[in-house]
Design a protein around this motif. Sequence first.
Motif, short mmCIF file in Angstrom:
data_model
loop_
_atom_site.label_atom_id
_atom_site.label_comp_id
_atom_site.label_asym_id
_atom_site.label_seq_id
_atom_site.Cartn_x
_atom_site.Cartn_y
_atom_site.Cartn_z
N UNK A 153 -64.36 -29.94 64.51
CA UNK A 153 -65.72 -29.56 64.90
C UNK A 153 -66.59 -29.22 63.70
N UNK A 154 -66.03 -29.29 62.51
CA UNK A 154 -66.80 -28.98 61.32
C UNK A 154 -65.93 -28.91 60.08
N UNK A 155 -66.42 -28.16 59.10
CA UNK A 155 -65.77 -28.05 57.80
C UNK A 155 -65.71 -26.60 57.36
N UNK A 156 -64.78 -26.31 56.49
CA UNK A 156 -64.79 -25.05 55.75
C UNK A 156 -65.21 -25.37 54.33
N UNK A 157 -66.06 -24.52 53.78
CA UNK A 157 -66.42 -24.65 52.38
C UNK A 157 -66.09 -23.33 51.69
N UNK A 158 -65.37 -23.43 50.59
CA UNK A 158 -65.02 -22.28 49.79
C UNK A 158 -65.76 -22.40 48.47
N UNK A 159 -66.39 -21.28 48.05
CA UNK A 159 -67.27 -21.32 46.89
C UNK A 159 -67.15 -20.02 46.09
N UNK A 160 -67.24 -20.15 44.75
CA UNK A 160 -67.21 -18.96 43.89
C UNK A 160 -68.48 -18.15 44.12
N UNK A 161 -68.33 -16.83 44.14
CA UNK A 161 -69.48 -15.93 44.29
C UNK A 161 -69.77 -15.64 45.75
N UNK A 162 -70.74 -14.76 45.94
CA UNK A 162 -71.19 -14.45 47.30
C UNK A 162 -72.53 -15.12 47.52
N UNK A 163 -72.61 -15.89 48.58
CA UNK A 163 -73.79 -16.69 48.88
C UNK A 163 -74.31 -16.35 50.27
N UNK A 164 -75.60 -16.50 50.44
CA UNK A 164 -76.24 -16.28 51.73
C UNK A 164 -76.15 -17.55 52.57
N UNK A 165 -76.01 -17.38 53.86
CA UNK A 165 -75.90 -18.53 54.78
C UNK A 165 -77.11 -19.45 54.66
N UNK A 166 -78.30 -18.89 54.45
CA UNK A 166 -79.51 -19.72 54.40
C UNK A 166 -79.49 -20.67 53.21
N UNK A 191 -76.95 -37.06 61.48
CA UNK A 191 -78.23 -37.11 62.20
C UNK A 191 -78.25 -36.12 63.34
N UNK A 192 -77.16 -36.02 64.08
CA UNK A 192 -77.08 -35.06 65.19
C UNK A 192 -77.34 -33.63 64.70
N UNK A 193 -76.72 -33.26 63.59
CA UNK A 193 -76.91 -31.91 63.04
C UNK A 193 -78.35 -31.74 62.58
N UNK A 194 -78.88 -32.71 61.87
CA UNK A 194 -80.27 -32.61 61.40
C UNK A 194 -81.25 -32.54 62.55
N UNK A 195 -81.02 -33.31 63.61
CA UNK A 195 -81.91 -33.29 64.78
C UNK A 195 -81.90 -31.93 65.47
N UNK A 196 -80.73 -31.31 65.54
CA UNK A 196 -80.61 -29.99 66.19
C UNK A 196 -81.04 -28.86 65.26
N UNK A 197 -80.83 -29.07 63.97
CA UNK A 197 -81.15 -28.05 62.97
C UNK A 197 -80.01 -27.07 62.79
N UNK A 198 -79.70 -26.80 61.52
CA UNK A 198 -78.65 -25.82 61.21
C UNK A 198 -79.21 -24.41 61.36
N UNK A 199 -78.38 -23.53 61.85
CA UNK A 199 -78.80 -22.14 62.03
C UNK A 199 -77.76 -21.22 61.39
N UNK A 200 -78.21 -20.06 60.95
CA UNK A 200 -77.25 -19.05 60.53
C UNK A 200 -77.09 -18.00 61.63
N UNK A 201 -77.77 -18.23 62.75
CA UNK A 201 -77.63 -17.39 63.94
C UNK A 201 -76.74 -18.16 64.91
#
Length: 159
Positions: free
Chosen positions: A90-103, A146-156
């Motif tokens: 249903x998606x991906x996990x991304x691991x990244x150095x540092x603390x990042x904001x969802x936006x 395209x499906x994700x872009x059409x719906x728009x990503x949310x951090x809520x």
Amino acid sequence: MNESKFSKVESFELDHTKVKAPFVRKCTVLTGDKGDIVTKFDLRFTQPNESEMQSEGIHTLEHLLATYLRDADEAFASKIIDISPMGCRTGFYMTIWGEWDESVIAQKLTEALKLVIVADSIPANNEIQCGNYRLHSLPLAKKYAKDVLDKGLSDNYMK
């Protein structure tokens, strides 16, 4: 089986019936013994338990996102540790150095998905660089992007 004997797994603590995809969710922020900070994100493309991405499409998205998220911004690229598909597809996990904001992550992912929908090839789609180079579908990857872009990503992410 008594579940209290098992270690808690962050993703198992999420009530998948109460989320609304697509979304970017900060799962965990970890601090290592030497003070290094690592953040894990849930990049959810499809609604849990309602739909899933097919293996060929998610595999192609993995290749494209690994490339496009790193190509767009060198400073950001140096922070990415890993982008991996979820077992539930249903998606991906991304691991990244540092603390990042969802936006910020949502913005970077949106930029990468825009590149996916105009892609004309799949990076590293050969037997030397890929462990299953025949399992790809650029049309499916483009559809999911395209499906994700059409719906728009949310951090809520809660319904």
